[in-house]
Structure formats: structure tokens, C-alpha cells
Design a protein around this motif. Structure first.
Motif, PDB file in Angstrom:
ATOM      1  N   MET A 185       0.822  -1.206   0.000  1.00 16.60           N
ATOM      2  CA  MET A 185       0.000   0.000   0.000  1.00 16.60           C
ATOM      3  C   MET A 185       0.858   1.259   0.000  1.00 16.60           C
ATOM      4  O   MET A 185       0.490   2.275  -0.612  1.00 16.60           O
ATOM      5  N   LEU A 186       2.006   1.205   0.652  1.00 20.91           N
ATOM      6  CA  LEU A 186       2.899   2.370   0.652  1.00 20.91           C
ATOM      7  C   LEU A 186       3.655   2.504  -0.667  1.00 20.91           C
ATOM      8  O   LEU A 186       4.268   3.542  -0.920  1.00 20.91           O
ATOM      9  N   SER A 187       3.612   1.468  -1.495  1.00 21.45           N
ATOM     10  CA  SER A 187       4.278   1.535  -2.802  1.00 21.45           C
ATOM     11  C   SER A 187       3.389   2.186  -3.862  1.00 21.45           C
ATOM     12  O   SER A 187       3.816   2.353  -5.007  1.00 21.45           O
ATOM     13  N   LEU A 188       2.175   2.554  -3.483  1.00 17.43           N
ATOM     14  CA  LEU A 188       1.200   3.047  -4.458  1.00 17.43           C
ATOM     15  C   LEU A 188       1.231   4.562  -4.639  1.00 17.43           C
ATOM     16  O   LEU A 188       0.292   5.137  -5.200  1.00 17.43           O
ATOM     17  N   PHE A 189       2.284   5.213  -4.189  1.00 14.94           N
ATOM     18  CA  PHE A 189       2.405   6.654  -4.402  1.00 14.94           C
ATOM     19  C   PHE A 189       2.804   6.924  -5.853  1.00 14.94           C
ATOM     20  O   PHE A 189       3.724   6.305  -6.387  1.00 14.94           O
ATOM     21  N   ARG A 190       2.085   7.848  -6.478  1.00 12.65           N
ATOM     22  CA  ARG A 190       2.318   8.188  -7.879  1.00 12.65           C
ATOM     23  C   ARG A 190       2.039   9.681  -8.083  1.00 12.65           C
ATOM     24  O   ARG A 190       1.339  10.310  -7.305  1.00 12.65           O
ATOM     25  N   LYS A 191       2.561  10.198  -9.189  1.00 14.24           N
ATOM     26  CA  LYS A 191       2.125  11.509  -9.666  1.00 14.24           C
ATOM     27  C   LYS A 191       0.907  11.284 -10.545  1.00 14.24           C
ATOM     28  O   LYS A 191       0.942  10.476 -11.470  1.00 14.24           O
ATOM     29  N   VAL A 192      -0.187  11.996 -10.250  1.00 13.96           N
ATOM     30  CA  VAL A 192      -1.399  11.855 -11.053  1.00 13.96           C
ATOM     31  C   VAL A 192      -1.839  13.238 -11.527  1.00 13.96           C
ATOM     32  O   VAL A 192      -1.579  14.251 -10.880  1.00 13.96           O
ATOM     33  N   PHE A 193      -2.538  13.245 -12.647  1.00 14.45           N
ATOM     34  CA  PHE A 193      -2.992  14.512 -13.224  1.00 14.45           C
ATOM     35  C   PHE A 193      -4.000  15.189 -12.297  1.00 14.45           C
ATOM     36  O   PHE A 193      -4.943  14.568 -11.813  1.00 14.45           O
ATOM     37  N   ASP A 194      -3.806  16.473 -12.065  1.00 12.56           N
ATOM     38  CA  ASP A 194      -4.727  17.271 -11.258  1.00 12.56           C
ATOM     39  C   ASP A 194      -4.562  18.723 -11.687  1.00 12.56           C
ATOM     40  O   ASP A 194      -3.530  19.351 -11.421  1.00 12.56           O
ATOM     41  N   THR A 263       4.575  -9.659 -17.773  1.00 10.80           N
ATOM     42  CA  THR A 263       5.748  -9.962 -16.950  1.00 10.80           C
ATOM     43  C   THR A 263       5.311 -10.418 -15.563  1.00 10.80           C
ATOM     44  O   THR A 263       4.190 -10.117 -15.116  1.00 10.80           O
ATOM     45  N   ALA A 264       6.212 -11.111 -14.883  1.00 11.15           N
ATOM     46  CA  ALA A 264       5.906 -11.595 -13.536  1.00 11.15           C
ATOM     47  C   ALA A 264       5.704 -10.434 -12.570  1.00 11.15           C
ATOM     48  O   ALA A 264       4.814 -10.472 -11.703  1.00 11.15           O
ATOM     49  N   ASP A 265       6.518  -9.382 -12.709  1.00 12.29           N
ATOM     50  CA  ASP A 265       6.411  -8.239 -11.791  1.00 12.29           C
ATOM     51  C   ASP A 265       5.065  -7.522 -11.953  1.00 12.29           C
ATOM     52  O   ASP A 265       4.416  -7.176 -10.965  1.00 12.29           O
ATOM     53  N   SER A 266       4.657  -7.288 -13.201  1.00 10.62           N
ATOM     54  CA  SER A 266       3.387  -6.595 -13.402  1.00 10.62           C
ATOM     55  C   SER A 266       2.216  -7.489 -13.014  1.00 10.62           C
ATOM     56  O   SER A 266       1.181  -7.002 -12.550  1.00 10.62           O
ATOM     57  N   ASN A 267       2.362  -8.809 -13.185  1.00 12.60           N
ATOM     58  CA  ASN A 267       1.334  -9.751 -12.742  1.00 12.60           C
ATOM     59  C   ASN A 267       1.122  -9.627 -11.236  1.00 12.60           C
ATOM     60  O   ASN A 267      -0.015  -9.556 -10.738  1.00 12.60           O
ATOM     61  N   THR A 268       2.232  -9.550 -10.484  1.00 14.33           N
ATOM     62  CA  THR A 268       2.147  -9.403  -9.029  1.00 14.33           C
ATOM     63  C   THR A 268       1.543  -8.057  -8.645  1.00 14.33           C
ATOM     64  O   THR A 268       0.705  -7.966  -7.744  1.00 14.33           O
ATOM     65  N   LEU A 269       1.951  -7.002  -9.349  1.00 15.87           N
ATOM     66  CA  LEU A 269       1.448  -5.658  -9.056  1.00 15.87           C
ATOM     67  C   LEU A 269      -0.062  -5.575  -9.283  1.00 15.87           C
ATOM     68  O   LEU A 269      -0.816  -5.120  -8.405  1.00 15.87           O
ATOM     69  N   VAL A 270      -0.516  -6.019 -10.450  1.00 18.90           N
ATOM     70  CA  VAL A 270      -1.939  -5.923 -10.777  1.00 18.90           C
ATOM     71  C   VAL A 270      -2.762  -6.808  -9.847  1.00 18.90           C
ATOM     72  O   VAL A 270      -3.839  -6.409  -9.372  1.00 18.90           O
ATOM     73  N   THR A 271      -2.254  -8.015  -9.564  1.00 19.23           N
ATOM     74  CA  THR A 271      -2.982  -8.916  -8.670  1.00 19.23           C
ATOM     75  C   THR A 271      -3.073  -8.334  -7.267  1.00 19.23           C
ATOM     76  O   THR A 271      -4.148  -8.334  -6.647  1.00 19.23           O
ATOM     77  N   SER A 272      -1.975  -7.822  -6.754  1.00 22.37           N
ATOM     78  CA  SER A 272      -1.963  -7.251  -5.404  1.00 22.37           C
ATOM     79  C   SER A 272      -2.944  -6.087  -5.302  1.00 22.37           C
ATOM     80  O   SER A 272      -3.655  -5.937  -4.303  1.00 22.37           O
ATOM     81  N   TRP A 273      -2.991  -5.260  -6.348  1.00 20.37           N
ATOM     82  CA  TRP A 273      -3.929  -4.133  -6.347  1.00 20.37           C
ATOM     83  C   TRP A 273      -5.365  -4.632  -6.292  1.00 20.37           C
ATOM     84  O   TRP A 273      -6.181  -4.118  -5.525  1.00 20.37           O
ATOM     85  N   ASN A 274      -5.694  -5.633  -7.098  1.00 15.34           N
ATOM     86  CA  ASN A 274      -7.060  -6.126  -7.132  1.00 15.34           C
ATOM     87  C   ASN A 274      -7.433  -6.881  -5.866  1.00 15.34           C
ATOM     88  O   ASN A 274      -8.629  -7.002  -5.562  1.00 15.34           O
ATOM     89  N   VAL A 275      -6.455  -7.355  -5.123  1.00 12.02           N
ATOM     90  CA  VAL A 275      -6.728  -7.950  -3.813  1.00 12.02           C
ATOM     91  C   VAL A 275      -6.992  -6.848  -2.789  1.00 12.02           C
ATOM     92  O   VAL A 275      -7.997  -6.849  -2.074  1.00 12.02           O
ATOM     93  N   VAL A 276      -6.108  -5.847  -2.734  1.00 10.54           N
ATOM     94  CA  VAL A 276      -6.151  -4.876  -1.641  1.00 10.54           C
ATOM     95  C   VAL A 276      -7.250  -3.838  -1.793  1.00 10.54           C
ATOM     96  O   VAL A 276      -7.733  -3.273  -0.803  1.00 10.54           O
ATOM     97  N   LYS A 277      -7.702  -3.578  -3.014  1.00  9.46           N
ATOM     98  CA  LYS A 277      -8.666  -2.487  -3.213  1.00  9.46           C
ATOM     99  C   LYS A 277     -10.010  -2.754  -2.535  1.00  9.46           C
ATOM    100  O   LYS A 277     -10.800  -1.832  -2.336  1.00  9.46           O
ATOM    101  N   ASP A 278     -10.269  -4.014  -2.172  1.00  4.09           N
ATOM    102  CA  ASP A 278     -11.527  -4.351  -1.499  1.00  4.09           C
ATOM    103  C   ASP A 278     -11.435  -4.296   0.020  1.00  4.09           C
ATOM    104  O   ASP A 278     -12.447  -4.490   0.704  1.00  4.09           O
TER     105      ASP A 278
END
Length: 478
Positions: A185-194, A263-278
Motif C-alpha cells: 500500500m505504501l508503494s502506491l504513491f504516484r504523480k497523477v494529473f490534477d 511480466t511476472a512483476d506486473s502480474n504481481t502488481l496488478v494482482t496485489s492491487w485487485n486484492v487490496v482495493k476491497d
């Protein structure tokens, strides 16, 4: 003449009553002004009560004594000495912590117990909130209620009101927060359009869109705050579920086949996001009232096994439950996808003049609906495109309702799966209002944006290549 005299007497009587009423009000106002309690400040009330001497000491130590003797209106929730006897020395001896603690007992409004009949979240001077209802604030009872002074109300309470971390602060800083979910969850910091504070330096001549000065049109934020819930917000309340490391690994491993990427890394990233968002909801569920199923923001059913609750942490804006297990079923997380025919994102060519959004009545369901009809457009393989966000890598069965009530002949339209090459055919018979099975396809990889196409025939003949659609439904085969 008698009538006129009577009228004058009545007027005189009414004037006398008004005068007496005005005199009475003036007398009452004088009494209010001379009320001894109104000559005192909240600090005077606290100082006069020997049971509040420790709290008075902390007020002076933090400078809040000056605040509650000012002319602004406050409600002070003052704990008795016995409620402060076991206060952690780490708070007492730390200026910032003590200031936050004392500020958590002072509200910048008057809250009379009789007027707070329903549970109310009230703002405190330390920028946090406490729940008050009647003669109760958080876990404390108001033992001496509604003592008024010239600048507010004093409520004497039997327990202290600790200044707690909010849910995000707990996740970020507390050693009890499970490491793996916290790290993700702490790895989810990004620059986003605003564009809120962006500086406009020009206008794009082709699109008419503003051109922003570099660096002013984005903010550094956390995706969880933006897309799920901002767990820093003190005014709102949340329930956050955090999985122990082994449980986190089990959930991520279970869902990786549903979020296959390149890729394995993006598979883990996308899966982790879809787990944690709930795992966060904007309702606080107390331990004695938490249901066995909690519905997430995205419609996922979270099974809550009370025996799997390892630890319960109260925060300033809710509760965190640390879980040894949370076995979320794929059938609950990976849901049906329904797209409305009229809500397309693009078309192969502009045929708006041949496109109709129709209001109809479904004789099968007994409900009104709106569909889209594109007729006599004169374009071979004309299509409408639907952009569907975040489609998992699973097999889907496709269904649709397409109403042909404008001609007696049947025609064929197609679903383009991810493009216009791979298609499923659908025969559209006249006056069929029921849902029709079209076919199935396998989405081999997770798609951030999945393109679904509704295609006409390879013909320009009006009766052969129309498009119509109420809705398309994709049902996952799990």
C-alpha cells in the motif's frame, strides 16, 4: 361613536400588552447579562473544580488555558483526575503529543447533551473527531453535563479521550501493521494529473484543450486514496482489513491466474492491487456488531470469520482488523460485466444522423429500457466500440438483448472481442425482447481497458447491416 371608542380601547390594550412584553424581554435580557455563570470563562469553571486539577495543569502546559478563556465559544470535555492518573508518561513528557491529547478534549462549538440526540461526529481542536451522543462521547460518560460559561459549555467526563492515529497513520507507522500489505500500500504513491492548481500557458489549436505549465498539472498522491478511500480523512470513518503476511501471500497467489500480464512483476502488481482495493470500506464496524459478510466499494463480498481476527485496533477515524485469513471467493470478486448499448465510446465513422436512442418497453421483463439503433448508415462493417476498464483474464459467456422492431427480416450483427477480427455472431430476429446467448471467449490476459465492438454486416444494404442493442452482458466462467 361607541364602535369607534371600542376600537380605540382595543388598540390601547394591544399597545399596553406589547409594552409589557417588551419590558419583560428587557428584564430577561438584563437577567441573562447579569447571570454570574456568564461572567466566568471555561477556564474559570475548570479551575473551580478540584476534580479537574490535573486537566487544568495540562491546559496550562499546552497553552490551551489561553484558548478556553478567550471570547470564542467552545465545549470542553474535561476528564476527572482519576481518568488521567494512568496517562502514559510518553504523552505527558512530549510537548507535541500532550498538545494533541488536550486538543482532543476541546470542540470549537457548543454541544449541549440534550441537543445531540443522534450519534454525531464532532470536530476537535487537534483536527480529529470524536463521536458524541447524549451524555456519551466515545467511551466516556459525561458525569456533569452542560455547565455553561460566558464562552461555552463544560462537560465533565469519567474517561480520557486519547488522540489516536488514523487508519492511514496506523498502517504507515505502527509496528503491528502486517508488513507485506503495508509495504504494497505504501508503494502506491504516484504523480497523477490534477489541474486544480495548474498554470495555463496556452491552448492546443487542434483540440481546444488547455496547455499547462510543466510540473503544475499533477500531484503526488497514493492510488488507494484516489481510487478506494482516503484513510487519512478524520471526519469520515472506515473499517480497514489487513492480512497477516501468510494470508496476504495466499490471497495474491490465488488471484494471480486472473490477472495475467506480460511480466511476472506486473502480474504481481496488478494482482496485489485487485486484492487490496476491497479491504477498506467507509463504514465502521464495531467488534460486537461486525457482520459475517462485508460488501466492498466494488461489490466484492468479504467473508469475515471472527475467529480469524488476530487484533483489533481502534483509530481516530475507525477500526483496523488484522486477519489471519480472508478467503475471498473469485465468484464474488470477478463479477458480471454489463455494457449499455447506448453508452458507446466511439464509432468507425460519424453516423450520428443515422443513430437513434430509443425508449422502449420490454414485454418480457415488464420494464422500460433505452437502446441504440444505427440504421441505413451505408457503411460496410460499421461498428460501435465499448471501452471496459480492468477486465480479468478469464473465460466469458456473452449475452445480449437486441430489439429488431423496425423491419420484418432478421439480420446478423457481431461482437468484436478486443478488436474487429475475432468475432461472435448474433442473429437478430424480429420482435425478440429476451436475452440471447451469443457465445463464449477466453480473455487470456488482464486488460486495463478492454475494447468490445458491436459490428454490422459486410454490406452497405440498409436491411442487412443495421445495429441495435439494449445491453451486452459478459458472464465469467469460474
Amino acid at each position: 361613536m361607541k364602535i369607534r371608542q371600542t376600537s380605540l380601547l382595543l388598540l390601547a390594550g394591544l399597545f399596553s400588552l406589547q409594552l409589557l412584553s417588551s419590558c419583560s424581554k428587557i428584564k430577561d435580557e438584563r437577567n441573562d447579562v447579569t447571570d454570574p455563570a456568564l461572567q466566568q470563562t471555561l477556564l474559570d469553571l475548570v479551575s473551580a473544580n478540584p476534580q479537574l486539577s490535573t486537566f487544568k495543569e495540562y491546559l496550562v502546559k499546552t497553552g490551551y488555558d489561553k484558548i478556553i478563556r478567550s471570547s470564542r465559544n467552545y465545549t470542553v470535555f474535561a476528564p476527572v483526575n482519576s481518568a488521567l492518573s494512568s496517562l502514559d508518561p510518553a504523552i505527558v513528557n512530549d510537548a507535541a503529543k500532550l498538545k494533541s491529547f488536550v486538543g482532543n478534549h476541546i470542540a470549537l462549538q457548543q454541544y449541549r447533551t440534550s441537543e445531540v440526540a443522534e450519534l454525531t461526529r464532532i470536530a476537535m481542536l487537534n483536527d480529529k473527531y470524536n463521536n458524541m451522543q447524549g451524555k456519551k462521547i466515545e467511551d466516556a460518560n459525561i458525569t456533569v453535563a452542560d455547565k455553561y460559561a460566558g464562552n461555552g459549555l463544560l462537560q465533565v467526563i469519567d474517561k480520557a479521550l486519547p488522540s489516536l492515529d488514523n487508519c492511514w497513520d496506523f498502517l504507515s507507522n505502527n509496528s503491528n501493521a502486517p508488513v507485506k500489505q503495508k509495504t504494497f500500500m505504501l508503494s502506491l504513491f504516484r504523480k497523477v494529473f490534477d489541474a486544480t492548481n495548474a498554470v495555463v500557458v496556452g491552448i492546443n489549436p487542434n483540440t481546444g484543450e488547455p496547455i499547462y505549465q510543466a510540473g503544475t498539472d499533477s500531484v503526488f498522491t497514493n492510488l488507494f486514496w484516489n481510487k478506494v478511500h482516503d484513510l487519512r480523512q478524520e471526519k469520515k470513518q472506515f473499517t480497514l482489513f489487513m492480512l497477516a503476511d501468510a494470508a496476504w501471500d495466499a490471497e495474491v497467489t490465488k488471484y494471480m491466474p486472473y490477472y495475467v500480464t506480460n511480466t511476472a512483476d506486473s502480474n504481481t502488481l496488478v494482482t496485489s492491487w485487485n486484492v487490496v482495493k476491497d479491504f477498506a470500506v467507509d463504514t465502521v464496524y464495531q467488534p460486537n456488531a461486525i457482520p459475517d459478510t462485508v460488501l466492498s466499494k466494488f461489490g466484492t463480498k468479504l467473508p469475515v470469520n471472527k475467529s480469524a481476527i488476530v487484533k483489533t485496533i481502534k483509530t481516530s477515524n475507525g477500526i483496523v482488523y488484522i486477519m489471519s485469513q480472508m478467503n475471498v471467493l473469485p465468484a464474488s470478486k470477478i463479477l458480471e460485466i454489463t455494457v449499455q448499448g447506448e453508452s458507446y465510446n466511439a464509432s468507425s465513422v460519424n453516423r450520428r444522423s443515422n443513430t437513434y436512442f430509443r425508449d422502449r418497453y420490454n414485454t418480457v421483463t415488464g420494464k422500460d429500457f433505452t437502446d441504440v439503433l444505427v440504421f441505413n448508415h451505408g457503411v460496410s462493417n460499421f461498428w460501435l466500440r465499448y471501452d471496459i476498464p480492468e477486465v480479468p483474464s478469464v473465460k466469458y459467456k456473452a449475452y445480449a438483448v437486441a430489439l429488431n422492431d423496425f423491419q420484418t427480416a432478421a439480420y446478423t450483427q457481431r461482437l468484436g472481442i478486443g478488436g474487429i477480427v475475432t468475432t461472435l455472431s448474433m442473429l437478430v430476429n424480429p420482435n425478440v425482447y429476451s436475452e440471447v446467448y451469443i457465445g463464449e471467449f477466453t480473455q487470456s490476459k488482464y486488460s486495463p481497458v478492454f475494447n468490445l465492438y458491436l459490428l454490422g454486416a459486410n454490406s452497405t444494404t440498409a436491411a442487412v447491416n443495421p445495429l441495435s442493442c439494449d445491453y451486452i452482458k459478459l458472464v465469467p466462467s469460474l
